[in-house]
Design a protein around this motif. Structure first.
Motif, PDB file in Angstrom:
ATOM      1  N   VAL A  38       4.407   8.165 141.297  1.00 10.43           N
ATOM      2  CA  VAL A  38       3.533   7.003 141.171  1.00 10.43           C
ATOM      3  C   VAL A  38       2.131   7.498 141.471  1.00 10.43           C
ATOM      4  CG1 VAL A  38       2.938   4.740 142.122  1.00 10.43           C
ATOM      5  CG2 VAL A  38       5.333   5.384 141.858  1.00 10.43           C
ATOM      6  N   VAL A  39       1.177   7.114 140.649  1.00 11.37           N
ATOM      7  CA  VAL A  39      -0.201   7.557 140.861  1.00 11.37           C
ATOM      8  C   VAL A  39      -1.118   6.363 141.057  1.00 11.37           C
ATOM      9  CG1 VAL A  39       0.104   9.692 139.566  1.00 11.37           C
ATOM     10  CG2 VAL A  39      -0.738   7.689 138.386  1.00 11.37           C
ATOM     11  N   ASN A  40      -2.163   6.580 141.861  1.00 13.38           N
ATOM     12  CA  ASN A  40      -3.169   5.567 142.130  1.00 13.38           C
ATOM     13  C   ASN A  40      -4.508   6.128 141.667  1.00 13.38           C
ATOM     14  OD1 ASN A  40      -5.267   4.037 143.425  1.00 13.38           O
ATOM     15  ND2 ASN A  40      -3.689   3.163 144.745  1.00 13.38           N
ATOM     16  N   ILE A  41      -5.064   5.528 140.633  1.00 13.61           N
ATOM     17  CA  ILE A  41      -6.339   5.986 140.070  1.00 13.61           C
ATOM     18  C   ILE A  41      -7.482   5.824 141.073  1.00 13.61           C
ATOM     19  CG2 ILE A  41      -8.080   5.466 138.304  1.00 13.61           C
ATOM     20  CD1 ILE A  41      -5.841   6.840 137.027  1.00 13.61           C
ATOM     21  N   ARG A  42      -7.495   4.717 141.796  1.00 14.18           N
ATOM     22  CA  ARG A  42      -8.621   4.418 142.693  1.00 14.18           C
ATOM     23  C   ARG A  42      -8.793   5.453 143.791  1.00 14.18           C
ATOM     24  NH1 ARG A  42      -7.789  -1.956 143.074  1.00 14.18           N
ATOM     25  NH2 ARG A  42      -8.620  -2.469 141.036  1.00 14.18           N
ATOM     26  N   ASN A  43      -7.688   5.870 144.410  1.00 14.53           N
ATOM     27  CA  ASN A  43      -7.825   6.820 145.523  1.00 14.53           C
ATOM     28  C   ASN A  43      -7.343   8.222 145.182  1.00 14.53           C
ATOM     29  OD1 ASN A  43      -5.028   6.722 145.709  1.00 14.53           O
ATOM     30  ND2 ASN A  43      -4.990   5.433 147.512  1.00 14.53           N
ATOM     31  N   GLY A  44      -6.889   8.427 143.940  1.00 17.45           N
ATOM     32  CA  GLY A  44      -6.468   9.756 143.502  1.00 17.45           C
ATOM     33  C   GLY A  44      -5.126  10.201 144.038  1.00 17.45           C
ATOM     34  N   GLU A  45      -4.396   9.291 144.637  1.00 16.24           N
ATOM     35  CA  GLU A  45      -3.133   9.659 145.276  1.00 16.24           C
ATOM     36  C   GLU A  45      -2.013   9.821 144.241  1.00 16.24           C
ATOM     37  OE1 GLU A  45      -1.401   8.209 149.405  1.00 16.24           O
ATOM     38  OE2 GLU A  45      -1.254   6.657 147.859  1.00 16.24           O
ATOM     39  N   ILE A  46      -1.220  10.884 144.428  1.00 20.45           N
ATOM     40  CA  ILE A  46      -0.034  11.135 143.614  1.00 20.45           C
ATOM     41  C   ILE A  46       1.144  11.196 144.572  1.00 20.45           C
ATOM     42  CG2 ILE A  46       1.140  12.736 142.061  1.00 20.45           C
ATOM     43  CD1 ILE A  46      -1.671  13.796 141.276  1.00 20.45           C
ATOM     44  N   LYS A  47       2.061  10.227 144.452  1.00 18.01           N
ATOM     45  CA  LYS A  47       3.230  10.188 145.336  1.00 18.01           C
ATOM     46  C   LYS A  47       4.477  10.542 144.535  1.00 18.01           C
ATOM     47  CE  LYS A  47       1.848   6.497 148.489  1.00 18.01           C
ATOM     48  NZ  LYS A  47       2.190   5.151 148.947  1.00 18.01           N
ATOM     49  N   PRO A  48       5.172  11.602 144.912  1.00 24.38           N
ATOM     50  CA  PRO A  48       6.441  11.900 144.238  1.00 24.38           C
ATOM     51  C   PRO A  48       7.411  10.739 144.447  1.00 24.38           C
ATOM     52  CG  PRO A  48       5.739  13.744 145.599  1.00 24.38           C
ATOM     53  CD  PRO A  48       4.828  12.595 145.923  1.00 24.38           C
ATOM     54  N   HIS A  49       8.222  10.483 143.442  1.00 30.22           N
ATOM     55  CA  HIS A  49       9.198   9.399 143.520  1.00 30.22           C
ATOM     56  C   HIS A  49      10.447   9.889 144.245  1.00 30.22           C
ATOM     57  CE1 HIS A  49      11.152   5.691 142.354  1.00 30.22           C
ATOM     58  NE2 HIS A  49      12.190   6.377 141.889  1.00 30.22           N
ATOM     59  N   GLY A  50      10.861   9.123 145.238  1.00 34.37           N
ATOM     60  CA  GLY A  50      12.060   9.492 145.995  1.00 34.37           C
ATOM     61  C   GLY A  50      11.848  10.791 146.752  1.00 34.37           C
ATOM     62  N   ASP A  51      12.829  11.668 146.671  1.00 35.22           N
ATOM     63  CA  ASP A  51      12.729  12.947 147.391  1.00 35.22           C
ATOM     64  C   ASP A  51      12.348  14.089 146.455  1.00 35.22           C
ATOM     65  OD1 ASP A  51      15.057  12.995 145.970  1.00 35.22           O
ATOM     66  OD2 ASP A  51      16.336  13.684 147.622  1.00 35.22           O
ATOM     67  N   ARG A  52      11.679  13.775 145.365  1.00 35.96           N
ATOM     68  CA  ARG A  52      11.272  14.790 144.384  1.00 35.96           C
ATOM     69  C   ARG A  52      10.175  15.699 144.912  1.00 35.96           C
ATOM     70  NH1 ARG A  52      13.408  14.330 139.729  1.00 35.96           N
ATOM     71  NH2 ARG A  52      14.139  12.305 139.091  1.00 35.96           N
ATOM     72  N   THR A  53      10.160  16.876 144.349  1.00 35.35           N
ATOM     73  CA  THR A  53       9.044  17.793 144.534  1.00 35.35           C
ATOM     74  C   THR A  53       8.441  18.010 143.146  1.00 35.35           C
ATOM     75  OG1 THR A  53      10.172  18.893 146.356  1.00 35.35           O
ATOM     76  CG2 THR A  53       8.350  20.081 145.316  1.00 35.35           C
ATOM     77  N   LEU A  54       7.165  17.763 143.022  1.00 37.38           N
ATOM     78  CA  LEU A  54       6.504  17.918 141.725  1.00 37.38           C
ATOM     79  C   LEU A  54       6.104  19.371 141.512  1.00 37.38           C
ATOM     80  CD1 LEU A  54       4.237  14.736 141.838  1.00 37.38           C
ATOM     81  CD2 LEU A  54       6.433  14.996 140.683  1.00 37.38           C
ATOM     82  N   SER A  55       6.311  19.860 140.305  1.00 34.42           N
ATOM     83  CA  SER A  55       5.912  21.228 139.967  1.00 34.42           C
ATOM     84  C   SER A  55       4.410  21.275 139.733  1.00 34.42           C
ATOM     85  CB  SER A  55       6.649  21.700 138.712  1.00 34.42           C
ATOM     86  OG  SER A  55       6.153  21.009 137.569  1.00 34.42           O
ATOM     87  N   GLN A  56       3.869  22.469 139.672  1.00 35.20           N
ATOM     88  CA  GLN A  56       2.440  22.619 139.363  1.00 35.20           C
ATOM     89  C   GLN A  56       2.142  22.055 137.970  1.00 35.20           C
ATOM     90  OE1 GLN A  56      -0.038  23.516 141.446  1.00 35.20           O
ATOM     91  NE2 GLN A  56       1.601  23.480 142.965  1.00 35.20           N
ATOM     92  N   GLY A  57       3.094  22.237 137.042  1.00 37.21           N
ATOM     93  CA  GLY A  57       2.934  21.674 135.697  1.00 37.21           C
ATOM     94  C   GLY A  57       2.895  20.154 135.723  1.00 37.21           C
ATOM     95  N   ASP A  58       3.787  19.560 136.529  1.00 36.54           N
ATOM     96  CA  ASP A  58       3.788  18.103 136.684  1.00 36.54           C
ATOM     97  C   ASP A  58       2.441  17.626 137.208  1.00 36.54           C
ATOM     98  OD1 ASP A  58       6.525  17.975 135.960  1.00 36.54           O
ATOM     99  OD2 ASP A  58       7.198  17.966 138.054  1.00 36.54           O
ATOM    100  N   LEU A  59       1.989  18.268 138.267  1.00 37.44           N
ATOM    101  CA  LEU A  59       0.723  17.863 138.896  1.00 37.44           C
ATOM    102  C   LEU A  59      -0.453  18.040 137.940  1.00 37.44           C
ATOM    103  CD1 LEU A  59       1.250  19.298 142.488  1.00 37.44           C
ATOM    104  CD2 LEU A  59       1.122  16.880 141.834  1.00 37.44           C
TER     105      LEU A  59
END
Length: 138
Positions: A38-59
Protein backbone atom coordinates in the motif's frame (compact mmCIF):
# COMPACT_ATOMS: atom_id res chain seq x y z
CA UNK A 1 -7.40 -9.29 -23.55
CA UNK A 2 -4.71 -7.47 -25.46
CA UNK A 3 -1.06 -8.35 -25.63
CA UNK A 4 0.91 -8.62 -22.43
CA UNK A 5 -0.38 -7.46 -19.11
CA UNK A 6 1.79 -5.23 -16.90
CA UNK A 7 3.71 -6.82 -14.06
CA UNK A 8 2.07 -4.50 -11.51
CA UNK A 9 -1.41 -3.09 -11.07
CA UNK A 10 -2.05 0.02 -8.96
CA UNK A 11 -5.58 0.35 -7.56
CA UNK A 12 -5.85 4.05 -6.92
CA UNK A 13 -7.09 5.12 -3.51
CA UNK A 14 -7.66 8.52 -1.93
CA UNK A 15 -4.04 9.15 -0.92
CA UNK A 16 -2.20 6.60 -3.03
CA UNK A 17 -2.80 3.04 -4.14
CA UNK A 18 -2.91 -0.63 -3.31
CA UNK A 19 -0.19 -2.36 -5.32
CA UNK A 20 -0.71 -5.79 -6.84
CA UNK A 21 1.64 -8.12 -8.68
CA UNK A 22 -0.13 -9.47 -11.76
CA UNK A 23 0.35 -13.17 -12.54
CA UNK A 24 -0.88 -14.95 -15.66
CA UNK A 25 1.72 -17.74 -15.55
CA UNK A 26 -0.38 -20.27 -13.69
CA UNK A 27 -1.92 -23.59 -14.66
CA UNK A 28 -5.39 -22.17 -15.22
CA UNK A 29 -4.03 -19.23 -17.29
CA UNK A 30 -6.18 -16.95 -15.15
CA UNK A 31 -5.22 -13.47 -14.14
CA UNK A 32 -4.25 -13.44 -10.49
CA UNK A 33 -3.50 -10.27 -8.61
CA UNK A 34 -1.55 -10.60 -5.38
CA UNK A 35 -1.48 -7.49 -3.19
CA UNK A 36 2.11 -6.67 -2.28
CA UNK A 37 1.94 -3.15 -0.82
CA UNK A 38 0.00 0.00 0.00
CA UNK A 39 1.45 3.38 -0.92
CA UNK A 40 0.70 6.88 0.32
CA UNK A 41 1.46 9.63 -2.19
CA UNK A 42 1.23 12.45 0.37
CA UNK A 43 3.93 11.19 2.73
CA UNK A 44 5.82 8.89 0.34
CA UNK A 45 5.25 5.86 2.53
CA UNK A 46 5.40 2.36 1.03
CA UNK A 47 4.04 -0.36 3.34
CA UNK A 48 4.51 -4.00 2.36
CA UNK A 49 1.26 -5.94 2.55
CA UNK A 50 1.16 -8.52 5.31
CA UNK A 51 4.53 -10.08 6.04
CA UNK A 52 5.94 -9.44 2.55
CA UNK A 53 9.38 -8.19 1.78
CA UNK A 54 9.52 -6.00 -1.31
CA UNK A 55 12.35 -6.53 -3.78
CA UNK A 56 14.44 -3.67 -5.12
CA UNK A 57 12.56 -4.12 -8.41
CA UNK A 58 9.23 -3.82 -6.60
CA UNK A 59 10.36 -0.67 -4.82
CA UNK A 60 11.77 0.87 -8.00
CA UNK A 61 8.54 0.28 -9.92
CA UNK A 62 6.40 1.56 -7.04
CA UNK A 63 8.51 4.72 -6.69
CA UNK A 64 8.32 5.33 -10.44
CA UNK A 65 4.53 4.99 -10.29
CA UNK A 66 4.39 7.41 -7.35
CA UNK A 67 6.38 10.01 -9.32
CA UNK A 68 4.16 9.56 -12.38
CA UNK A 69 1.04 9.77 -10.23
CA UNK A 70 2.23 12.97 -8.55
CA UNK A 71 2.69 14.53 -12.01
CA UNK A 72 -0.81 13.44 -13.10
CA UNK A 73 -2.36 14.89 -9.94
CA UNK A 74 -0.44 18.18 -10.31
CA UNK A 75 -1.60 18.46 -13.92
CA UNK A 76 -5.20 17.79 -12.84
CA UNK A 77 -4.99 20.47 -10.16
CA UNK A 78 -3.99 23.20 -12.61
CA UNK A 79 -6.49 21.93 -15.19
CA UNK A 80 -9.24 22.19 -12.56
CA UNK A 81 -8.25 25.81 -11.91
CA UNK A 82 -8.39 26.66 -15.62
CA UNK A 83 -11.86 25.10 -15.69
CA UNK A 84 -12.84 27.23 -12.70
CA UNK A 85 -11.89 30.35 -14.67
CA UNK A 86 -14.09 29.14 -17.52
CA UNK A 87 -16.95 28.49 -15.07
CA UNK A 88 -16.59 31.98 -13.64
CA UNK A 89 -16.85 33.42 -17.14
CA UNK A 90 -19.86 31.24 -17.94
CA UNK A 91 -21.46 32.23 -14.62
CA UNK A 92 -20.95 35.91 -15.44
CA UNK A 93 -22.60 35.44 -18.82
CA UNK A 94 -25.47 33.51 -17.22
CA UNK A 95 -25.99 36.19 -14.53
CA UNK A 96 -25.96 38.94 -17.14
CA UNK A 97 -28.15 37.36 -19.78
CA UNK A 98 -30.32 34.51 -18.51
CA UNK A 99 -30.62 34.42 -14.71
CA UNK A 100 -33.95 35.23 -13.13
CA UNK A 101 -34.22 37.38 -10.03
CA UNK A 102 -35.03 34.30 -7.94
CA UNK A 103 -32.00 32.40 -9.30
CA UNK A 104 -29.73 35.35 -8.57
CA UNK A 105 -31.15 35.70 -5.08
CA UNK A 106 -30.39 32.02 -4.52
CA UNK A 107 -26.66 32.24 -5.43
CA UNK A 108 -25.53 35.85 -5.06
CA UNK A 109 -24.38 35.82 -1.42
CA UNK A 110 -22.52 32.52 -1.76
CA UNK A 111 -20.80 33.68 -4.96
CA UNK A 112 -19.87 37.07 -3.52
CA UNK A 113 -18.35 35.53 -0.39
CA UNK A 114 -16.43 32.90 -2.37
CA UNK A 115 -15.15 35.52 -4.83
CA UNK A 116 -14.19 37.89 -2.01
CA UNK A 117 -12.28 35.09 -0.26
CA UNK A 118 -10.53 34.09 -3.50
CA UNK A 119 -9.67 37.70 -4.35
CA UNK A 120 -8.20 38.27 -0.87
CA UNK A 121 -5.98 35.21 -1.14
CA UNK A 122 -4.87 36.02 -4.70
CA UNK A 123 -4.05 39.65 -3.83
CA UNK A 124 -2.07 38.61 -0.74
CA UNK A 125 -0.14 35.91 -2.66
CA UNK A 126 0.57 38.32 -5.52
CA UNK A 127 1.90 40.90 -3.05
CA UNK A 128 4.09 38.24 -1.42
CA UNK A 129 5.54 37.27 -4.81
CA UNK A 130 6.20 40.91 -5.74
CA UNK A 131 7.93 41.57 -2.42
CA UNK A 132 9.98 38.38 -2.76
CA UNK A 133 10.99 39.27 -6.33
CA UNK A 134 11.92 42.78 -5.21
CA UNK A 135 14.06 41.41 -2.38
CA UNK A 136 15.77 38.95 -4.73
CA UNK A 137 16.83 41.83 -6.99
CA UNK A 138 18.28 43.78 -4.08
Amino acid sequence: MGAELPEYYFRVRENGAAVFRVDTENRQRRIEMDQIAVVNIRNGEIKPHGDRTLSQGDLARIKAWMEDRAEVLAHRDIDDIHRAVDYLNLTTQWAQSRATDDQLENVTDALLLAMHDLRSVLVRKKADRLISASNDRS
